[in-house]
Each structure stands twice: as C-alpha cells, then as structure tokens.
Write an enzyme that holds these catalytic residues in place. Structure first.
Site, PDB file in Angstrom:
ATOM      1  N   ASP A   1      62.582 -15.062  57.583  1.00 26.51           N
ATOM      2  CA  ASP A   1      63.461 -14.069  56.986  1.00 26.51           C
ATOM      3  C   ASP A   1      64.813 -14.785  56.857  1.00 26.51           C
ATOM      4  O   ASP A   1      65.066 -15.800  57.515  1.00 26.51           O
ATOM      5  CB  ASP A   1      63.571 -12.792  57.837  1.00 26.51           C
ATOM      6  CG  ASP A   1      64.114 -11.626  57.003  1.00 26.51           C
ATOM      7  OD1 ASP A   1      64.730 -11.892  55.946  1.00 26.51           O
ATOM      8  OD2 ASP A   1      63.944 -10.464  57.402  1.00 26.51           O
TER       9      ASP A   1
HETATM   10  C1  BGC Z   1      65.588  -9.008  54.602  1.00 28.94           C
HETATM   11  C2  BGC Z   1      64.388  -9.458  53.784  1.00 28.94           C
HETATM   12  C3  BGC Z   1      64.858  -9.973  52.452  1.00 28.94           C
HETATM   13  C4  BGC Z   1      65.856 -11.090  52.669  1.00 28.94           C
HETATM   14  C5  BGC Z   1      66.419 -11.669  51.367  1.00 28.94           C
HETATM   15  C6  BGC Z   1      66.646 -10.094  54.690  1.00 28.94           C
HETATM   16  O1  BGC Z   1      67.794  -9.619  55.304  1.00 28.94           O
HETATM   17  O2  BGC Z   1      65.181  -8.639  55.894  1.00 28.94           O
HETATM   18  O3  BGC Z   1      63.487  -8.416  53.624  1.00 28.94           O
HETATM   19  O4  BGC Z   1      63.759 -10.401  51.702  1.00 28.94           O
HETATM   20  O5  BGC Z   1      66.948 -10.596  53.421  1.00 28.94           O
HETATM   21  O6  BGC Z   1      67.244 -10.766  50.746  1.00 28.94           O
END
Ligand code: BGC
Length: 761
Positions: A231
């Site tokens: 993530d």
């Molecule tokens: C989120 C993800 C997301 C990523 C990119 C993170 O903070 O948890 O779900 O895909 O950011 O935006």
C-alpha cells in the site's frame, strides 16, 4: 508474458537496475528499463472508476481526470450478481486501456468486521464467500481487457484508526476462515496481476514484511504468480520485505531503499535469486500489459453511464415495504424531502474518489412531474449537539407541511461525507440527528413515509416502526438518480440483498468490545464469529439480517434435490432447486445456499454462505438453479493439522431468500476423504478415540472397563441413583493415563502404549 519469459529479461539487468525496478518512479508510475524494451507504465486507483492523476497532482484526491463513477463496492456486493460485476469491471478495464493505465488499484476485499470501519463503503461484505466471489467477478472483468486488477488490502486491515501502524491480532482459524478467505477464491480463481499488502501489522509483523502471509500462504500455498505491491508508503524495512515476498514498493523512496537492496545483495544478506524473482513478477506484469496494449480503445461516456445506472439498479436493497406502498404511482401527489434528493451522496471519500460531473439526482429525473413537490428538509452539515437555527426549524416545518399535503412522502436521507471516509472510522452508527428528527416528524403527519438511504454502511433506524418503506441505495455511483426513480415508480424491480447484517445498535456487533483496539493492537477476540455468524449463534434480534432484500414480486421455492446423500468431501455434491415467480411482474431473486454442520466437536457457526445465484424470472416463469458444493462447503480450518478438515457427520443444506428466511432444507452425510492424523498420547481422552477404526476393539474394551469402575458385581451404580450421566461423562472423559490406576492391574500401561503405537504409526 510468463515469469519464465520475464526471467530472460531480468538476467540481462544489472544489480542496480533490478533493485531500481522494485520501487515506483513516482506516485503512479513504475520504472522503465529502456535498453531492454521495458517501458514505464502507469497505475491508478479504483475500485469503482478510474482516479487517474496527472504527475504534478501526485497524491491529490479530487483533481483526477473525468471518469465514470460506478456504484461503490458496498453496493456492488448487494447485487449478489457476478455477471453485472464482470460487466462493470470490463468497462473499467476498457477505460484503463483508453487512458493507458496498466493496473487498476482495486478491488478491496477486506471483511466488514465492524459496521463503523470508515472504509466499509469500499469493501464488500461481512461474509468471506460473498466478498471473494464478487471480487473475482470484478477482477475477471477488468482483466478481460488486458489490464491488471490489484486486490487489496492484504490482510486484516479492517479499520482506519491507526491503520498504518496497528497490529491486528487474529488467531489462525479466524484468519483462514474469514479474513484470508475473503481474498482466497478471488486470487486463485481470477488471478489478479497484483496483490496490495496492507499498512497494518498482522500478529505483530507488518504485512509488508510478513513472510507467512506473503510467501507461505499467498505465493506457496495459494500458488500466486502475480506481484505483491505495498500500500502507498507501507514499507517498514525494505530488505526484510523483499525477503518476505514483497516485490514492489510504491510510490518509492527516492532511491533510499533501492540502495539498501543493492547493499544487502552485495553483502550476501539477500540471495540475488530473491531479487530476481521479485523482478520477474514485476516485468511479467509490465510486459503482459505491453502485449495486450490496445491503443485504439476509447471509452464511451454515455454507454458507461448507462451501465452505471443499470448496475445501480441491481444493487439497491428494498429493506421494508409495508402494504406494498412501493412502487409509487406516477399520478399520486408526492413530497420529495431531503437534501440527498437534490444532491445524492453516491461515492465515498479518499483514494477511491472518482471525478465525475455527470451524476444524476432523483430530483433531476422528476422535474417535469408537477405532482411532486420538493423541500430540502435538512442540511447535510452535521448539526448534532448544536441548537437548531431558525433556518433548521423552517426546513423542518416546510417538510412537515409538504408531507401533510401529499399522498406519500419520500425522504432522501443518508450519511454526509464528513461521517464516512477513508482515513478514519465512524464514531457511531447513527444518522445525523437532524435527519432522524426529520424522519420522525414527517412520519407523524404522513403514514405513507418512505426513506431512501445513501450510506456506505449500516445505520441505526430508531424510526423504523413509524415508516412504511425503506430503500437502501448504499453509495450508488453516478447513475443513482435514474436508478432510484426507476425503482420508486416500478420501472425497475429491486433485487439487491444485504451483504451485511444491520444490527439494531452498534453495541450488538461482535467486535464492539474490541474496536478499534488499544494503542498498538486490536484483538479480534470474536474469532470466527463475524457478522451473521455471531448474531445467529447468539440468537439475537437484528434490524435486517444478512441476505435480506424484498422485491415487488414474490418467489416460490420448491423441488430441492441433491444428487447424493452420503459421500466423501472429495466428491462434489450437486444441489438444485426450483424458483417460480409467483407474482405479476418481472423480477430477480438471489437464491442463497447455507451449510449447517448439525453436530460437531469443534465450535462452528450456525450456518455459512456457500453458494448464491441471481435468477431472472418473468411472471409465472420457473427456473432451476444448480449449485456445486466441494470440500470447502463442509470443512473448517484445523489449526493443529494446518489444513481444512471435514468432520464426519450430517450437514444440512439450507436454501433461503435470506440468512433468516430459509425456505427448504436437505440433510446429507459427509465423511473426510482423508482423515487428519492426530498425535495421540497418554493424555488423550477415551472419547477422542471413539472414531478410530484401527483400534475399535481396544476402545470398546476400555470403554466397557471404565464403565465397570462405577458398578458393583450386581450391576448397581456405585455413584448412587440418578448418577448415570456422571458415570457416562467420567467414562468419556477419562484420560488414558488414569485407566491403569483404576484397574487394579487389569489394564496396563504396556497395553495402552501398544495401542497408541498402533494408532500413531
Ligand atoms: C490506499 C490505497 C490506495 C493508495 C493509492 C492508499 O492510502 O490505502 O487503497 O490504492 O493509497 O492511492
């Protein structure tokens, strides 16, 4: 491109190039290796539409390109419809090709452990089977267009509070049966190009460096061949992560972590083969995209908007409809009340936010209908705890007056953006107080009150007995206005079912005592008893049960048949049931199949969803729905043997219109094809040997002997009258080691040892 083919490219890379490839170039792009023909590719957020950001915007949320916003995952799961989800995924995959996006970051398959997890609107269900099936359909749809999907957030990321640091403490059975199972089928069946590991720690180790999770389970046990990405910003220790099975770091660390990888390989603390394998997975994904690139692809805003409307109709759940108040007649005098009629809430906030200007409201759809009056009724700004202003009082009075003058009132209520979003959890499960007050006041003057809800997860409904109908739209995407009007006036028949229980109040939820945890840890003490598994076991009253949803027509269930009644768990069992539309209009029914283990030694839920099918029927039409059940339908996760296991015995196959509306059932007898071997010792209890065929004569003898301890020569019970139960319990629960001392030399330790050796051999 296969991993083997990717290996040929990776072999030609320098150590620095390989380490570099394991992190992003920037927020949204992976690095290229130009000299080997590996281009730079871009990824973007999903899961319910594209959030493609320009390079400059990086992490910004609202300034992405314009795209079509499909219903949120919370709504999609309510469709219980694999085909519709496939089509929505396909449209998004096509948009990815048109926008040159290689991987769409979604879907999110995390379990809804608590109704107040801030990001529930982005997740599917409290049930792992439903989550995994809908996720698989979404992934297959996206990937059918030659771009990748990325299932997230793996794993046990079930809250937003301290999501980047908290340790989810989950025992293995709950992980296997609930939290990992929500991903398992989707990963095995739909093979997403990427799996995104979560920010949190799992049992004390960050997911991004959890070898058990990423390598032992995901890559080895499940045979996952795609890439594991963090993530955004979830790396803790990059070198440990690489060793644990983390392939790609996003967005990147400005070269800091790449250098650490180089150093670790040079010093021998990481074998270069581990780095090669990560690179192979990344290169295979990039080059598969290159091979499938469709530069001609265009996305058709109008067609996709129509699909978003169609999808929304499949998702809405009719929770209550007393006296068939719905559908409404287009001729009746109606009051539309509530800000959400004018400006619906149709998507959640945070990284999934899609930039669309083409959303529709219910009010737009009825603007030519003079029989409908509209008043806003409330402000979407939270007024809780504050004194009502003159304006609030005026809005309420206008609503009461409009409702009083109409034949029916439709209140468009829901959670404002400030209540529910990525990044924080909800504080409670209530609607804003001004909305609850409005609904109560309108219902006082108007017996025909309908509430239309816009929310990403359950709300308490203190007014439920006062209103005649409730329609749950969840977060219905940009087509919500058209869809809701078609349903209210009967041009479409609602067919969604709840993918989660609506408890009466938050405190009823099984995670309540342990959500969101203390400081660094959150203990999942409810174990496998999540959602309906808990409410059913505790025989609790709920507001609306899992799987519930009404229709404007009626369905009859009949002719349940199973193709076998006694079998082992490696044999498939086919179940069929006939569904008839007994009403007078076209409709769709979600037929649900639950399994109940009728008698088991391990603690099991009352029932578990193991199949569902959505069937379309014209009035009077009949169709046969068939389910195929395999081992997982019967098995629980045996933590001692580290494997799924079917306990021999009777199971009920329950067919229902919801988890609490079981219409038909049939009993079958299932045996495990392979019995799990246990290690039997002198501390094993006699009853634990009852099913051991190999020593059945010895066990009968021991049983007979133990029973004889409690009777005298004449057969009289020495424990006294009425003590038969005690005698039986003592016998059943006698540890082997204690038998010789009761036996006066008749049963020896040697005898028992010989028996154990035979059993453990
Ligand atoms: C989120 C993800 C997301 C990523 C990119 C993170 O903070 O948890 O779900 O895909 O950011 O935006």
């Amino acid at each position: 491109m296969t991993r083997k083919e990717a290996n040929a490219l990776v072999k030609q890379m320098t150590l620095e190039e390989k380490a570099g490839l394991c992190s992003g170039k920037d927020f949204w792009r992976l690095k290229s290796v130009e000299r080997l023909g590996i281009p730079e590719v871009m990824v973007c957020d999903g899961p319910n539409g594209l959030r493609k950001q320009s390079e400059e915007e990086g992490a910004g949320i609202n300034e992405s390109i314009e795209a079509v916003c499909f219903p949120g995952s919370c709504a999609e799961a309510a469709s219980f419809d694999r085909e519709t989800m496939f089509q929505a995924g396909q449209a998004m995959g096509n948009a990815c090709q048109a926008e040159n996006i290689s991987i769409l970051l979604g879907p999110g398959a995390n379990i809804k452990r608590s109704p107040i997890c801030g990001r529930n609107f982005e997740y599917y269900s409290e049930d792992p089977y439903l989550s995994s099936q809908i996720a698989a359909a979404h992934i297959k749809g996206v990937q059918s267009k030659g771009v990748g999907a990325c299932i997230k957030h793996f794993a046990a990321n079930n809250q937003e509070t301290r999501r980047m640091s908290i340790s989810s403490q989950v025992e293995e059975r709950a992980l296997r049966e609930i939290y990992l199972a929500a991903f398992e089928d989707a990963i095995k069946e739909a093979k997403p190009w990427a799996v995104m590991c979560s920010y949190n720690q799992l049992n004390g180790t960050f997911a991004s460096e959890n070898r058990w999770l990423l390598t032992d389970v995901l890559k080895n046990e499940w045979g996952y061949e795609g890439l594991v990405v963090t993530d955004w910003g979830a790396v803790n220790d990059r070198v440990k992560g690489l060793l644990a099975g983390l392939d790609l770091e996003m967005p990147g660390s400005g070269g800091w972590n790449d250098a650490k990888i180089v150093e670790a390989v040079r010093s021998g603390s990481i074998p270069e083969s581990v780095l090669d394998s990560a690179c192979e997975r990344i290169v295979a994904a990039i080059m598969t995209y290159v091979e499938n690139r469709d530069t001609e692809a265009v996305w058709d805003r109008q067609a996709d908007h129509k699909l978003a409307v169609q999808t929304a109709k499949e998702c809405m759940v009719l929770l209550k409809n007393e006296e068939h108040l719905l559908p409404l007649s287009k001729e009746s005098r109606l009051a539309f009340i509530g800000k959400f009629a004018e400006k619906p809430r149709f998507q959640g906030g945070g990284s999934s936010h899609v930039n669309t200007k083409h959303w529709s409201s219910a009010l737009d759809q009825v603007k030519t209908m003079e029989n409908i009056t509209y008043v806003s009724g409330f402000d979407t700004v939270d007024t809780m705890g504050k004194e009502d202003t003159d304006l609030d009082r005026k809005r309420l009075n206008d609503a009461i007056a409009a409702a009083g003058n109409a034949e029916a009132a439709v209140i468009f209520a829901g959670l404002p953006d400030s209540y529910e979003s990525e990044g924080f959890d909800r504080k409670h499960m209530r609607l804003p107080e001004n909305q609850n007050r409005l609904i109560q006041a309108v219902a006082e003057v108007q017996p025909n009150t309908i509430v239309v809800l816009h929310n990403g997860s359950p709300v308490e409904m203190p007014w439920i007995d006062k209103v005649k109908a409730v329609l749950e739209t969840y977060l219905g995407g940009e087509g919500v206005g058209e869809a809701v009007i078609d349903i209210l006036f009967g041009d479409a028949n609602p067919s969604g079912k709840l993918p989660e229980t609506f408890p009466v109040k938050l405190a009823d939820n099984p995670s309540y005592l342990n959500f969101p945890g203390e400081e660094t840890r959150v203990e999942y003490k409810e174990g496998i008893f999540v959602g309906y598994r808990y409410y059913d076991k505790k025989e609790m009253n709920v507001l609306f049960p899992f799987g519930h949803g009404l229709s404007y027509t009626t369905f009859a269930y009949s002719d349940l048949t199973v193709d076998r009644k006694r079998f082992n768990d490696e044999e498939e069992c086919r179940v069929s049931v006939r569904i008839t539309n007994t009403g007078d209009r076209f409709g769709k029914e979600v037929v649900q199949l639950y399994i109940q283990d009728l008698k088991s030694r391990v603690i099991r839920p009352v029932k578990e969803l193991k199949g569902f099918e959505k069937v379309s029927l014209e009035p009077g039409e009949k169709k046969t729905v068939t389910f195929t059940l395999g081992k997982r339908a019967w098995a629980y996760y045996d933590t001692e043997a580290k494997d799924w296991y079917t306990e021999e015995g009777e199971f009920a196959i329950l067919i229902g219109a919801s988890s609490r509306d079981i219409r038909l059932s049939e009993t079958v007898y299932v045996t495990p094809a392979v019995r799990h071997r246990r290690n039997y010792t002198m501390n094993t209890l006699l009853e634990d040997l009852f099913e051991c065929e190999e020593i059945k004569d010895e066990v009968a003898e021991l049983k007979h002997f133990c029973e004889s301890i409690f009777v005298d020569e004449t057969g009289e019970n020495l424990l006294g009258e009425g003590m038969k139960d005690m005698m039986e319990a003592q016998t059943r629960e006698m540890p082997l080691k204690s038998i010789p001392s009761f036996s006066d030399g008749k049963i020896t330790y040697e005898y028992l040892e010989k028996m154990l050796n035979k059993l453990n051999a």
